[in-house]
Each structure stands twice: as C-alpha cells, then as structure tokens.
Design a protein around this motif. Sequence first.
Motif, PDB file in Angstrom:
ATOM      1  N   TYR A  31       0.836  -1.202   0.000  1.00 17.66           N
ATOM      2  CA  TYR A  31       0.000   0.000   0.000  1.00 17.66           C
ATOM      3  C   TYR A  31       0.874   1.257   0.000  1.00 17.66           C
ATOM      4  O   TYR A  31       0.641   2.185  -0.777  1.00 17.66           O
ATOM      5  CB  TYR A  31      -0.931  -0.013   1.218  1.00 17.66           C
ATOM      6  N   LYS A  32       1.891   1.286   0.846  1.00 20.36           N
ATOM      7  CA  LYS A  32       2.771   2.457   0.922  1.00 20.36           C
ATOM      8  C   LYS A  32       3.576   2.644  -0.364  1.00 20.36           C
ATOM      9  O   LYS A  32       3.786   3.765  -0.808  1.00 20.36           O
ATOM     10  CB  LYS A  32       3.713   2.352   2.127  1.00 20.36           C
ATOM     11  N   VAL A  33       4.027   1.548  -0.952  1.00 20.27           N
ATOM     12  CA  VAL A  33       4.751   1.639  -2.226  1.00 20.27           C
ATOM     13  C   VAL A  33       3.847   2.265  -3.280  1.00 20.27           C
ATOM     14  O   VAL A  33       4.271   3.154  -4.026  1.00 20.27           O
ATOM     15  CB  VAL A  33       5.259   0.245  -2.671  1.00 20.27           C
ATOM     16  N   LEU A  34       2.596   1.825  -3.344  1.00 16.81           N
ATOM     17  CA  LEU A  34       1.661   2.400  -4.318  1.00 16.81           C
ATOM     18  C   LEU A  34       1.348   3.856  -3.984  1.00 16.81           C
ATOM     19  O   LEU A  34       1.175   4.682  -4.874  1.00 16.81           O
ATOM     20  CB  LEU A  34       0.376   1.579  -4.360  1.00 16.81           C
ATOM     21  N   LEU A  38       1.676   1.186 -10.443  1.00 13.18           N
ATOM     22  CA  LEU A  38       2.765   0.274 -10.787  1.00 13.18           C
ATOM     23  C   LEU A  38       2.207  -1.070 -11.217  1.00 13.18           C
ATOM     24  O   LEU A  38       1.116  -1.461 -10.797  1.00 13.18           O
ATOM     25  CB  LEU A  38       3.682   0.033  -9.577  1.00 13.18           C
ATOM     26  N   THR A  39       2.983  -1.792 -12.009  1.00 11.48           N
ATOM     27  CA  THR A  39       2.652  -3.182 -12.319  1.00 11.48           C
ATOM     28  C   THR A  39       3.093  -4.039 -11.140  1.00 11.48           C
ATOM     29  O   THR A  39       3.814  -3.572 -10.253  1.00 11.48           O
ATOM     30  CB  THR A  39       3.389  -3.652 -13.583  1.00 11.48           C
ATOM     31  N   GLN A  40       2.682  -5.291 -11.158  1.00  8.49           N
ATOM     32  CA  GLN A  40       3.097  -6.198 -10.090  1.00  8.49           C
ATOM     33  C   GLN A  40       4.628  -6.309 -10.064  1.00  8.49           C
ATOM     34  O   GLN A  40       5.242  -6.318  -8.997  1.00  8.49           O
ATOM     35  CB  GLN A  40       2.467  -7.569 -10.278  1.00  8.49           C
ATOM     36  N   LYS A  41       5.227  -6.367 -11.235  1.00  8.03           N
ATOM     37  CA  LYS A  41       6.684  -6.444 -11.324  1.00  8.03           C
ATOM     38  C   LYS A  41       7.338  -5.203 -10.709  1.00  8.03           C
ATOM     39  O   LYS A  41       8.344  -5.299 -10.007  1.00  8.03           O
ATOM     40  CB  LYS A  41       7.105  -6.605 -12.781  1.00  8.03           C
ATOM     41  N   GLY A  42       6.759  -4.047 -10.970  1.00  7.84           N
ATOM     42  CA  GLY A  42       7.271  -2.805 -10.388  1.00  7.84           C
ATOM     43  C   GLY A  42       7.152  -2.789  -8.877  1.00  7.84           C
ATOM     44  O   GLY A  42       8.048  -2.305  -8.178  1.00  7.84           O
ATOM     45  N   ASP A  96      -7.157  -0.333  -7.071  1.00 11.17           N
ATOM     46  CA  ASP A  96      -7.793  -0.522  -8.378  1.00 11.17           C
ATOM     47  C   ASP A  96      -6.827  -1.260  -9.295  1.00 11.17           C
ATOM     48  O   ASP A  96      -5.616  -1.031  -9.244  1.00 11.17           O
ATOM     49  CB  ASP A  96      -8.124   0.825  -9.033  1.00 11.17           C
ATOM     50  N   GLU A  97      -7.380  -2.108 -10.144  1.00 14.00           N
ATOM     51  CA  GLU A  97      -6.582  -2.875 -11.103  1.00 14.00           C
ATOM     52  C   GLU A  97      -7.033  -2.485 -12.506  1.00 14.00           C
ATOM     53  O   GLU A  97      -8.205  -2.571 -12.834  1.00 14.00           O
ATOM     54  CB  GLU A  97      -6.819  -4.365 -10.860  1.00 14.00           C
ATOM     55  N   ASP A  98      -6.095  -2.028 -13.317  1.00 17.68           N
ATOM     56  CA  ASP A  98      -6.385  -1.624 -14.686  1.00 17.68           C
ATOM     57  C   ASP A  98      -5.454  -2.341 -15.650  1.00 17.68           C
ATOM     58  O   ASP A  98      -4.442  -2.902 -15.249  1.00 17.68           O
ATOM     59  CB  ASP A  98      -6.191  -0.109 -14.857  1.00 17.68           C
ATOM     60  N   VAL A  99      -5.775  -2.268 -16.930  1.00 20.70           N
ATOM     61  CA  VAL A  99      -4.915  -2.854 -17.963  1.00 20.70           C
ATOM     62  C   VAL A  99      -3.713  -1.939 -18.163  1.00 20.70           C
ATOM     63  O   VAL A  99      -3.840  -0.721 -18.238  1.00 20.70           O
ATOM     64  CB  VAL A  99      -5.686  -3.017 -19.287  1.00 20.70           C
ATOM     65  N   LEU A 120      -2.019  -2.870 -14.072  1.00 23.71           N
ATOM     66  CA  LEU A 120      -1.501  -1.688 -13.395  1.00 23.71           C
ATOM     67  C   LEU A 120      -2.315  -1.488 -12.125  1.00 23.71           C
ATOM     68  O   LEU A 120      -3.544  -1.466 -12.174  1.00 23.71           O
ATOM     69  CB  LEU A 120      -1.640  -0.481 -14.326  1.00 23.71           C
ATOM     70  N   TYR A 121      -1.655  -1.366 -11.010  1.00 21.80           N
ATOM     71  CA  TYR A 121      -2.329  -1.228  -9.718  1.00 21.80           C
ATOM     72  C   TYR A 121      -2.111   0.166  -9.175  1.00 21.80           C
ATOM     73  O   TYR A 121      -1.027   0.734  -9.278  1.00 21.80           O
ATOM     74  CB  TYR A 121      -1.777  -2.252  -8.720  1.00 21.80           C
ATOM     75  N   GLU A 122      -3.184   0.727  -8.588  1.00 19.66           N
ATOM     76  CA  GLU A 122      -3.092   2.032  -7.951  1.00 19.66           C
ATOM     77  C   GLU A 122      -4.101   2.115  -6.823  1.00 19.66           C
ATOM     78  O   GLU A 122      -5.064   1.351  -6.770  1.00 19.66           O
ATOM     79  CB  GLU A 122      -3.310   3.157  -8.951  1.00 19.66           C
ATOM     80  N   ILE A 123      -3.881   3.055  -5.922  1.00 13.49           N
ATOM     81  CA  ILE A 123      -4.798   3.259  -4.808  1.00 13.49           C
ATOM     82  C   ILE A 123      -6.086   3.857  -5.358  1.00 13.49           C
ATOM     83  O   ILE A 123      -6.052   4.708  -6.245  1.00 13.49           O
ATOM     84  CB  ILE A 123      -4.157   4.182  -3.762  1.00 13.49           C
ATOM     85  N   THR A 124      -7.229   3.410  -4.840  1.00 14.66           N
ATOM     86  CA  THR A 124      -8.512   3.897  -5.330  1.00 14.66           C
ATOM     87  C   THR A 124      -8.643   5.395  -5.116  1.00 14.66           C
ATOM     88  O   THR A 124      -8.042   5.966  -4.206  1.00 14.66           O
ATOM     89  CB  THR A 124      -9.687   3.189  -4.633  1.00 14.66           C
TER      90      THR A 124
END
Length: 86
Positions: free
Chosen positions: A20-23, A29-33, A59-62, A71-75
Amino acid sequence: MTESDGESIADLPPSAKLVYKVLEYDGPLTQKGIVEESMLSARTVRYALERLDEVGVVDEDVYFADARQNLYEITDEVAEAEATAD
C-alpha cells in the motif's frame, strides 16, 4: 483509511501495508514494479494485492504498454480521503 466488511488497512498483514505504501509513494505500478520497489517476492506481492483488493483500496487496470500485465493504484476514494485528512 477505508473499511470494508469490518476490515481496514490497519488489520492487514505487514506485507500488504508495505505494498500500500509503495503504491502511495510511487503511483500506479505493475506487479513487477511493486516487487522491485518493495523487495518482496512475487508471491507475497500477489497475496498482498489480493488482500488490498478485498478491503477495496486498490484498483486494477490494464497496462497498455504490455497487456499481459495489470496496473495497480490506490482507489480514488482513499486518495481523496487521505488528501483531505492532511
């Protein structure tokens, strides 16, 4: 912080809090990131993202640069709530 079904970010395992803090600091970021930034294993990051998704703070996006990744980001609601709390 947001709550969903009685569980909040404070109730999550340390790995989920770290993700959560990284995001929060490094943006979408992607999961790899996330693995690279957090230095957690890919399996741990997957589990942490699942837990954050259950609470409703991620949130999960393409990822258009590579459609095989997400691509993951905080809502937006969580980000807005934190901005007004500061």
